[in-house]
Design an enzyme around this catalytic site. Structure first.
Site, PDB file in Angstrom:
ATOM      1  N   SER A 152       0.849  -1.202   0.000  1.00  0.00           N
ATOM      2  CA  SER A 152       0.000   0.000   0.000  1.00  0.00           C
ATOM      3  C   SER A 152       0.876   1.241   0.000  1.00  0.00           C
ATOM      4  CB  SER A 152      -0.861  -0.001   1.263  1.00  0.00           C
ATOM      5  OG  SER A 152      -1.383   1.291   1.515  1.00  0.00           O
ATOM      6  N   TYR A 165      -2.289  -0.217  10.130  1.00  0.00           N
ATOM      7  CA  TYR A 165      -2.346  -0.623   8.715  1.00  0.00           C
ATOM      8  C   TYR A 165      -1.028  -0.286   8.021  1.00  0.00           C
ATOM      9  CZ  TYR A 165      -4.130  -0.790   3.885  1.00  0.00           C
ATOM     10  OH  TYR A 165      -4.327  -1.068   2.555  1.00  0.00           O
TER      11      TYR A 165
HETATM   12  P1  NAD Z   1     -11.847  -5.212   0.143  1.00  0.00           P
HETATM   13  O1  NAD Z   1     -12.208  -4.964   1.568  1.00  0.00           O
HETATM   14  O2  NAD Z   1     -12.782  -4.825  -0.924  1.00  0.00           O
HETATM   15  O3  NAD Z   1     -11.445  -6.759  -0.042  1.00  0.00           O
HETATM   16  C1  NAD Z   1     -10.755  -7.508   0.916  1.00  0.00           C
HETATM   17  C2  NAD Z   1     -11.168  -8.972   0.741  1.00  0.00           C
HETATM   18  O4  NAD Z   1     -10.406  -9.754   1.664  1.00  0.00           O
HETATM   19  C3  NAD Z   1     -12.642  -9.225   1.054  1.00  0.00           C
HETATM   20  O5  NAD Z   1     -13.246  -9.977   0.020  1.00  0.00           O
HETATM   21  C4  NAD Z   1     -12.609 -10.020   2.361  1.00  0.00           C
HETATM   22  O6  NAD Z   1     -13.675 -10.963   2.469  1.00  0.00           O
HETATM   23  C5  NAD Z   1     -11.260 -10.725   2.238  1.00  0.00           C
HETATM   24  N1  NAD Z   1     -10.751 -11.121   3.554  1.00  0.00           N
HETATM   25  C6  NAD Z   1     -10.640 -10.344   4.655  1.00  0.00           C
HETATM   26  N2  NAD Z   1     -10.179 -11.078   5.684  1.00  0.00           N
HETATM   27  C7  NAD Z   1      -9.966 -12.331   5.211  1.00  0.00           C
HETATM   28  C8  NAD Z   1      -9.498 -13.535   5.791  1.00  0.00           C
HETATM   29  N3  NAD Z   1      -9.123 -13.602   7.079  1.00  0.00           N
HETATM   30  N4  NAD Z   1      -9.405 -14.631   5.014  1.00  0.00           N
HETATM   31  C9  NAD Z   1      -9.780 -14.588   3.711  1.00  0.00           C
HETATM   32  N5  NAD Z   1     -10.253 -13.486   3.106  1.00  0.00           N
HETATM   33  C10 NAD Z   1     -10.336 -12.360   3.857  1.00  0.00           C
HETATM   34  O7  NAD Z   1     -10.438  -4.498  -0.040  1.00  0.00           O
HETATM   35  P2  NAD Z   1      -9.671  -3.998  -1.332  1.00  0.00           P
HETATM   36  O8  NAD Z   1      -9.671  -2.522  -1.268  1.00  0.00           O
HETATM   37  O9  NAD Z   1     -10.131  -4.702  -2.558  1.00  0.00           O
HETATM   38  O10 NAD Z   1      -8.189  -4.429  -0.923  1.00  0.00           O
HETATM   39  C11 NAD Z   1      -7.461  -5.481  -1.513  1.00  0.00           C
HETATM   40  C12 NAD Z   1      -6.017  -5.333  -1.051  1.00  0.00           C
HETATM   41  O11 NAD Z   1      -5.498  -4.091  -1.539  1.00  0.00           O
HETATM   42  C13 NAD Z   1      -5.848  -5.288   0.465  1.00  0.00           C
HETATM   43  O12 NAD Z   1      -4.669  -5.954   0.833  1.00  0.00           O
HETATM   44  C14 NAD Z   1      -5.726  -3.824   0.753  1.00  0.00           C
HETATM   45  O13 NAD Z   1      -5.059  -3.574   1.957  1.00  0.00           O
HETATM   46  C15 NAD Z   1      -4.943  -3.371  -0.461  1.00  0.00           C
HETATM   47  N6  NAD Z   1      -4.998  -1.950  -0.762  1.00  0.00           N
HETATM   48  C16 NAD Z   1      -6.164  -1.327  -1.034  1.00  0.00           C
HETATM   49  C17 NAD Z   1      -6.154   0.037  -1.305  1.00  0.00           C
HETATM   50  C18 NAD Z   1      -7.410   0.795  -1.619  1.00  0.00           C
HETATM   51  O14 NAD Z   1      -7.327   2.015  -1.795  1.00  0.00           O
HETATM   52  N7  NAD Z   1      -8.551   0.161  -1.687  1.00  0.00           N
HETATM   53  C19 NAD Z   1      -4.966   0.744  -1.312  1.00  0.00           C
HETATM   54  C20 NAD Z   1      -3.788   0.074  -1.030  1.00  0.00           C
HETATM   55  C21 NAD Z   1      -3.812  -1.273  -0.767  1.00  0.00           C
END
Ligand code: NAD
Length: 270
Positions: A152, A165
């Site tokens: 991230s 985080y």
């Molecule tokens: P999201 O919340 O839409 O998706 C996260 C998914 O992980 C969900 O489907 C959830 O059910 C699953 N999950 C959570 N805990 C779990 C567990 N213990 N076992 C199995 N599955 C589990 O989030 P997103 O925004 O699509 O994020 C995806 C990745 O990208 C994450 O690692 C997040 O930290 C990273 N990220 C997101 C952003 C952003 O701006 N959205 C920015 C930087 C990094």
């Protein structure tokens, strides 16, 4: 040149594949001919997603998991190996911030809820380490494969309020580099480990921080956009080119890198 980026028939595992970013990745990779296995704890969304992918003619499988439970992950691996016989790619996308781990604007580090901090570190760091330990094993045995971690922007530049985080994602970036060296030196250069560091994309895990209940931008959103040369949030599809490059042989000599995809946020100060 296009063959260089081909991912046809690769067996790709995506943890957190039901999330906003994971779903976009899963659909894209499957549309490029990969066999995509979605691992997520949300069985309802996972089954719906895979049904919709199969309806489009894609090769997809959903398996319920908990990225923090090694036994379940071992069972997932057995099921994948039974169906496909190999694993080529692991994308560790399960993760995210949690409301309890966010320090409210009128609070300080001394009000931090340490249990929530630990949970966020568990999900993002151990939720990357454990699937790697389990799912990478068939890749190591075949001396070929690649792992993409999702770090991230908060790993590169600490963001206010999300200390847990950011610390967890900084550890994911460090673990990415560690694993790149570990796998290549001990098991051969066919094994690569890289990460993508997305900037800001509005998804479930950050909606409350970025949008007011009426859908307008929060003050935090406005500050983020003021620090983003592109002056907008990213769209999930804007991660896909970098992802395909890292998954394919086009990046055959690339390992241990963390690529920001962030509209310039990381590069910009004032
Ligand atoms: P999201 O919340 O839409 O998706 C996260 C998914 O992980 C969900 O489907 C959830 O059910 C699953 N999950 C959570 N805990 C779990 C567990 N213990 N076992 C199995 N599955 C589990 O989030 P997103 O925004 O699509 O994020 C995806 C990745 O990208 C994450 O690692 C997040 O930290 C990273 N990220 C997101 C952003 C952003 O701006 N959205 C920015 C930087 C990094």
């Amino acid at each position: 040149m296009s063959n260089l980026f081909s991912i046809k028939d690769r067996v790709v595992i995506i943890t957190g594949g039901c999330g906003v970013l994971g779903t976009s990745m899963a659909n894209h990779l499957a549309s490029e001919g990969a066999k995509v296995v979605i691992l997520d704890r949300n069985a309802k969304l996972g089954n719906e997603l895979v049904d919709s992918m199969i309806a489009k003619g894609y090769d997809a499988l959903f398996l319920e998991t908990d990225v923090l439970n090694k036994e379940i992950l071992e069972q997932n691996k057995l099921n994948i190996m039974q169906k496909y016989g190999r694993i080529d790619v692991l994308i560790n996308a399960a993760g995210g911030n949690m409301p309890g781990a966010t320090i409210a604007p009128d609070k300080t580090i001394f009000d931090l809820q340490i249990d929530a901090f630990k949970k966020v570190v568990d999900l993002n760091l151990f939720g990357t380490v454990l699937p790697t330990m389990v799912i990478a094993e068939p890749m190591v045995n075949s001396k070929k494969g690649c792992i993409i971690n999702i770090s991230s922007e908060s790993a590169l530049r600490p963001l206010t309020r999300v200390a847990g985080y950011g610390a967890a994602k900084a550890a994911v970036s460090n673990f990415t580099k560690y694993m790149a060296g570990e796998l290549a030196t001990k098991f051969g250069p066919g094994l690569r480990v890289n990460a993508i560091a997305p900037g800001f994309f509005i998804t479930e895990q950050n909606r409350d921080l970025l949008l007011n209940p009426d859908g307008s931008y929060t003050d935090r959103s406005k500050t983020i956009l003021a620090h983003t040369p592109f002056n907008r949030f990213g769209e999930p599809e804007e991660l896909l080119g970098t992802l395909q490059w890292l998954v394919s042989d086009a990046s055959a000599f690339v390992t241990g890198v963390v690529i920001p995809v962030d509209g310039g946020f990381d590069a910009f100060s004032i």
